[in-house]
Design a protein around this motif. Sequence first.
Motif, PDB file in Angstrom:
ATOM      1  N   VAL A 411      -0.587  -8.140  15.631  1.00 40.64           N
ATOM      2  CA  VAL A 411      -0.647  -8.846  14.350  1.00 40.64           C
ATOM      3  C   VAL A 411      -1.630  -8.165  13.403  1.00 40.64           C
ATOM      4  O   VAL A 411      -1.339  -7.958  12.217  1.00 40.64           O
ATOM      5  N   THR A 412      -2.800  -7.799  13.912  1.00 42.17           N
ATOM      6  CA  THR A 412      -3.798  -7.155  13.060  1.00 42.17           C
ATOM      7  C   THR A 412      -3.311  -5.809  12.545  1.00 42.17           C
ATOM      8  O   THR A 412      -3.484  -5.478  11.366  1.00 42.17           O
ATOM      9  N   SER A 413      -2.691  -5.030  13.417  1.00 39.66           N
ATOM     10  CA  SER A 413      -2.173  -3.723  12.990  1.00 39.66           C
ATOM     11  C   SER A 413      -1.057  -3.880  11.973  1.00 39.66           C
ATOM     12  O   SER A 413      -0.979  -3.130  11.000  1.00 39.66           O
ATOM     13  N   GLY A 414      -0.169  -4.862  12.194  1.00 37.14           N
ATOM     14  CA  GLY A 414       0.925  -5.074  11.243  1.00 37.14           C
ATOM     15  C   GLY A 414       0.436  -5.512   9.877  1.00 37.14           C
ATOM     16  O   GLY A 414       0.926  -5.043   8.847  1.00 37.14           O
ATOM     17  N   LEU A 415      -0.550  -6.402   9.850  1.00 34.87           N
ATOM     18  CA  LEU A 415      -1.079  -6.855   8.565  1.00 34.87           C
ATOM     19  C   LEU A 415      -1.828  -5.736   7.849  1.00 34.87           C
ATOM     20  O   LEU A 415      -1.783  -5.639   6.615  1.00 34.87           O
ATOM     21  N   PHE A 416      -2.509  -4.874   8.598  1.00 35.28           N
ATOM     22  CA  PHE A 416      -3.214  -3.760   7.971  1.00 35.28           C
ATOM     23  C   PHE A 416      -2.249  -2.689   7.474  1.00 35.28           C
ATOM     24  O   PHE A 416      -2.566  -1.943   6.536  1.00 35.28           O
ATOM     25  N   ALA A 417      -1.066  -2.597   8.102  1.00 34.41           N
ATOM     26  CA  ALA A 417      -0.085  -1.606   7.663  1.00 34.41           C
ATOM     27  C   ALA A 417       0.422  -1.896   6.253  1.00 34.41           C
ATOM     28  O   ALA A 417       0.818  -0.972   5.531  1.00 34.41           O
ATOM     29  N   GLY A 418       0.422  -3.156   5.836  1.00 31.65           N
ATOM     30  CA  GLY A 418       0.906  -3.498   4.504  1.00 31.65           C
ATOM     31  C   GLY A 418       0.105  -2.854   3.391  1.00 31.65           C
ATOM     32  O   GLY A 418       0.675  -2.153   2.535  1.00 31.65           O
ATOM     33  N   PRO A 419      -1.224  -3.048   3.329  1.00 26.48           N
ATOM     34  CA  PRO A 419      -1.996  -2.371   2.285  1.00 26.48           C
ATOM     35  C   PRO A 419      -1.912  -0.854   2.338  1.00 26.48           C
ATOM     36  O   PRO A 419      -1.936  -0.196   1.290  1.00 26.48           O
ATOM     37  N   VAL A 420      -1.810  -0.295   3.535  1.00 30.11           N
ATOM     38  CA  VAL A 420      -1.691   1.166   3.636  1.00 30.11           C
ATOM     39  C   VAL A 420      -0.412   1.648   2.964  1.00 30.11           C
ATOM     40  O   VAL A 420      -0.419   2.584   2.155  1.00 30.11           O
ATOM     41  N   ALA A 421       0.714   1.001   3.279  1.00 32.16           N
ATOM     42  CA  ALA A 421       1.978   1.384   2.653  1.00 32.16           C
ATOM     43  C   ALA A 421       1.957   1.092   1.161  1.00 32.16           C
ATOM     44  O   ALA A 421       2.507   1.869   0.356  1.00 32.16           O
ATOM     45  N   GLY A 422       1.325  -0.020   0.749  1.00 38.33           N
ATOM     46  CA  GLY A 422       1.255  -0.336  -0.665  1.00 38.33           C
ATOM     47  C   GLY A 422       0.478   0.694  -1.451  1.00 38.33           C
ATOM     48  O   GLY A 422       0.900   1.115  -2.546  1.00 38.33           O
ATOM     49  N   VAL A 423      -0.661   1.133  -0.917  1.00 34.21           N
ATOM     50  CA  VAL A 423      -1.445   2.165  -1.604  1.00 34.21           C
ATOM     51  C   VAL A 423      -0.662   3.480  -1.663  1.00 34.21           C
ATOM     52  O   VAL A 423      -0.636   4.160  -2.705  1.00 34.21           O
ATOM     53  N   ALA A 424      -0.022   3.853  -0.556  1.00 36.31           N
ATOM     54  CA  ALA A 424       0.727   5.108  -0.527  1.00 36.31           C
ATOM     55  C   ALA A 424       1.871   5.097  -1.543  1.00 36.31           C
ATOM     56  O   ALA A 424       2.035   6.044  -2.333  1.00 36.31           O
ATOM     57  N   LEU A 425       2.667   4.033  -1.560  1.00 42.46           N
ATOM     58  CA  LEU A 425       3.797   3.976  -2.483  1.00 42.46           C
ATOM     59  C   LEU A 425       3.322   3.784  -3.924  1.00 42.46           C
ATOM     60  O   LEU A 425       3.966   4.283  -4.856  1.00 42.46           O
ATOM     61  N   GLY A 426       2.223   3.074  -4.141  1.00 45.67           N
ATOM     62  CA  GLY A 426       1.690   2.935  -5.487  1.00 45.67           C
ATOM     63  C   GLY A 426       1.213   4.259  -6.057  1.00 45.67           C
ATOM     64  O   GLY A 426       1.473   4.580  -7.222  1.00 45.67           O
ATOM     65  N   VAL A 427       0.520   5.044  -5.233  1.00 45.68           N
ATOM     66  CA  VAL A 427       0.061   6.363  -5.681  1.00 45.68           C
ATOM     67  C   VAL A 427       1.248   7.276  -5.959  1.00 45.68           C
ATOM     68  O   VAL A 427       1.281   8.012  -6.961  1.00 45.68           O
ATOM     69  N   LEU A 428       2.252   7.247  -5.086  1.00 38.67           N
ATOM     70  CA  LEU A 428       3.435   8.077  -5.310  1.00 38.67           C
ATOM     71  C   LEU A 428       4.187   7.649  -6.572  1.00 38.67           C
ATOM     72  O   LEU A 428       4.707   8.493  -7.306  1.00 38.67           O
ATOM     73  N   ALA A 429       4.250   6.347  -6.827  1.00 36.04           N
ATOM     74  CA  ALA A 429       4.895   5.871  -8.052  1.00 36.04           C
ATOM     75  C   ALA A 429       4.146   6.353  -9.290  1.00 36.04           C
ATOM     76  O   ALA A 429       4.757   6.725 -10.301  1.00 36.04           O
ATOM     77  N   TRP A 430       2.825   6.361  -9.213  1.00 36.15           N
ATOM     78  CA  TRP A 430       2.024   6.858 -10.341  1.00 36.15           C
ATOM     79  C   TRP A 430       2.228   8.356 -10.555  1.00 36.15           C
ATOM     80  O   TRP A 430       2.355   8.828 -11.683  1.00 36.15           O
ATOM     81  N   LEU A 431       2.277   9.107  -9.450  1.00 35.25           N
ATOM     82  CA  LEU A 431       2.463  10.554  -9.572  1.00 35.25           C
ATOM     83  C   LEU A 431       3.864  10.910 -10.054  1.00 35.25           C
ATOM     84  O   LEU A 431       4.045  11.952 -10.705  1.00 35.25           O
ATOM     85  N   SER A 432       4.858  10.090  -9.720  1.00 35.83           N
ATOM     86  CA  SER A 432       6.241  10.437 -10.078  1.00 35.83           C
ATOM     87  C   SER A 432       6.557  10.177 -11.540  1.00 35.83           C
ATOM     88  O   SER A 432       7.571  10.662 -12.040  1.00 35.83           O
ATOM     89  N   GLY A 433       5.747   9.386 -12.222  1.00 34.87           N
ATOM     90  CA  GLY A 433       6.019   9.073 -13.619  1.00 34.87           C
ATOM     91  C   GLY A 433       5.364  10.062 -14.564  1.00 34.87           C
ATOM     92  O   GLY A 433       4.649  10.984 -14.161  1.00 34.87           O
TER      93      GLY A 433
END
Length: 477
Positions: A411-433
């Motif tokens: 449970v702890t690993s799964g909940l921590f995976a969310g912010p990690v993926a969010g930061v990664a995809l947010g940064v990629l979205a910023w770089l792609s624009g």
Amino acid sequence: MSSTPDRPGGSEDPFAVAEALQSVVRDTAAVEREAPAERITEAIGTDDGRRDTVVLDEEMLGRRETVRVPTQRRPTPGRRAPLPVAALFATLWAALLTYLPVAAVIGLARTLEGSGGLAGAAHAGLAGWMLGHGVPIGTSIGPLALAPLALTGFVLWRLNRAGLHVTRAIGARRTGSFPRALLVAVAVGCAYALVGALAAILVDGRGTEVSTGVAASRFLALGVFGSLVGALRGTDAISVLARRAPPAIRHGLRSGVVAAFLILAAGAVGGGLAVALGGAQAADIIAGYQTGVAGQAGITLISIGYAVNVSIWAAAYLLGPGFALGTGTIVRLTEVAVGPPPMLPLVAGLPEGPVGAIGTLLLACPVIAGAVSGWALTQRLRFGRDSAWRAARRAGKGSAAVVEPRWSLLVTSGLFAGPVAGVALGVLAWLSGGAVGSGRLARIGPDPVQTGVVAALVVAVSVTLGATATRAFFRRS
């Protein structure tokens, strides 16, 4: 008579040993010696069967020439290169390998204008190469700040290799030292910043405007980040850091990155399928440029350079926030409002309107990607790193009993995976624009904040559900 042993009389004299080995079957007669330490006897065979004893004079043997037997030399440590020299050489090599393909592609595309020449292709290629580093280029229609992320990824890969080569050159390989890895990354980043500043000086003033300070800072950031990954791998410091991190953070970080890349893969498949279905429109766009085969090849290769950008936009589309293709436009599952699109082959796959109820099933793609990452998390904890993706097959072969992972860790690993993926995809979205001019195409790409927040929520829930469901319902091997 008694037969001689392999070493007659226990002697260590090489001549006596050699003669004894050649005449193993010969007999020797014992001869009394005045001083056992000074006389050595050896049997010499004769033709008539008799045996004569020959006394060897050690003094005479001592005056004979001797040969020194070479011994195995210890390997001497290789010469280490100075850090500035190694960093400068590796950086220049990485810059050259990434610049030449860009100059070739843009040189082909320049046939659209009927202008050739190596000087023009080199200048335009240098501007496009800097654009791949995120450096905005000022043109007559406004700033050009839409970076082709395929080129950016290629640059990061070469910088990664540069950091690895410098680590080997200075003798820091597999030392496990994070400070040395960081020192290598800073050295490569500083050298790359000098390359960026020099490139800005060369590009500025010939129909294009480039800020030297911005170029140096962008090149420094890419140089440090790209080479740090290679230096951490070369020194093996990344393994040391992973072992020191808490298990929940370590597994959550890995699961978040896996989920982010699976969502990007789903976006790439969806975007590629949309462009393929609109192939006729893409062919019409290319034919509208009225150029030869070389020009069409150049346009196609430039479009491929933006394929990663389109994959990120498609991932944002699947997540829900969508993306913009100009000021005041939006493309999402429930709404499509765009003006006249740019004449690029990649826009051939744009949806014509909002999808229906069946199309909303596309929202399940990111959830499935997160659930697969959660399944891989549980299987990795069950079976180890080398068999996470083959766990189901191994379980059916009667392998040893498996220790189930703790619920709290999943449970702890799964909940921590969310912010990690969010930061990664947010940064990629910023770089792609970015922006293409100062007109209606001044805003292109997804919103990074919305994309990151939605991705964090979706991945946290789906990874946790996938991991716990695998733990609860899958049989033990």
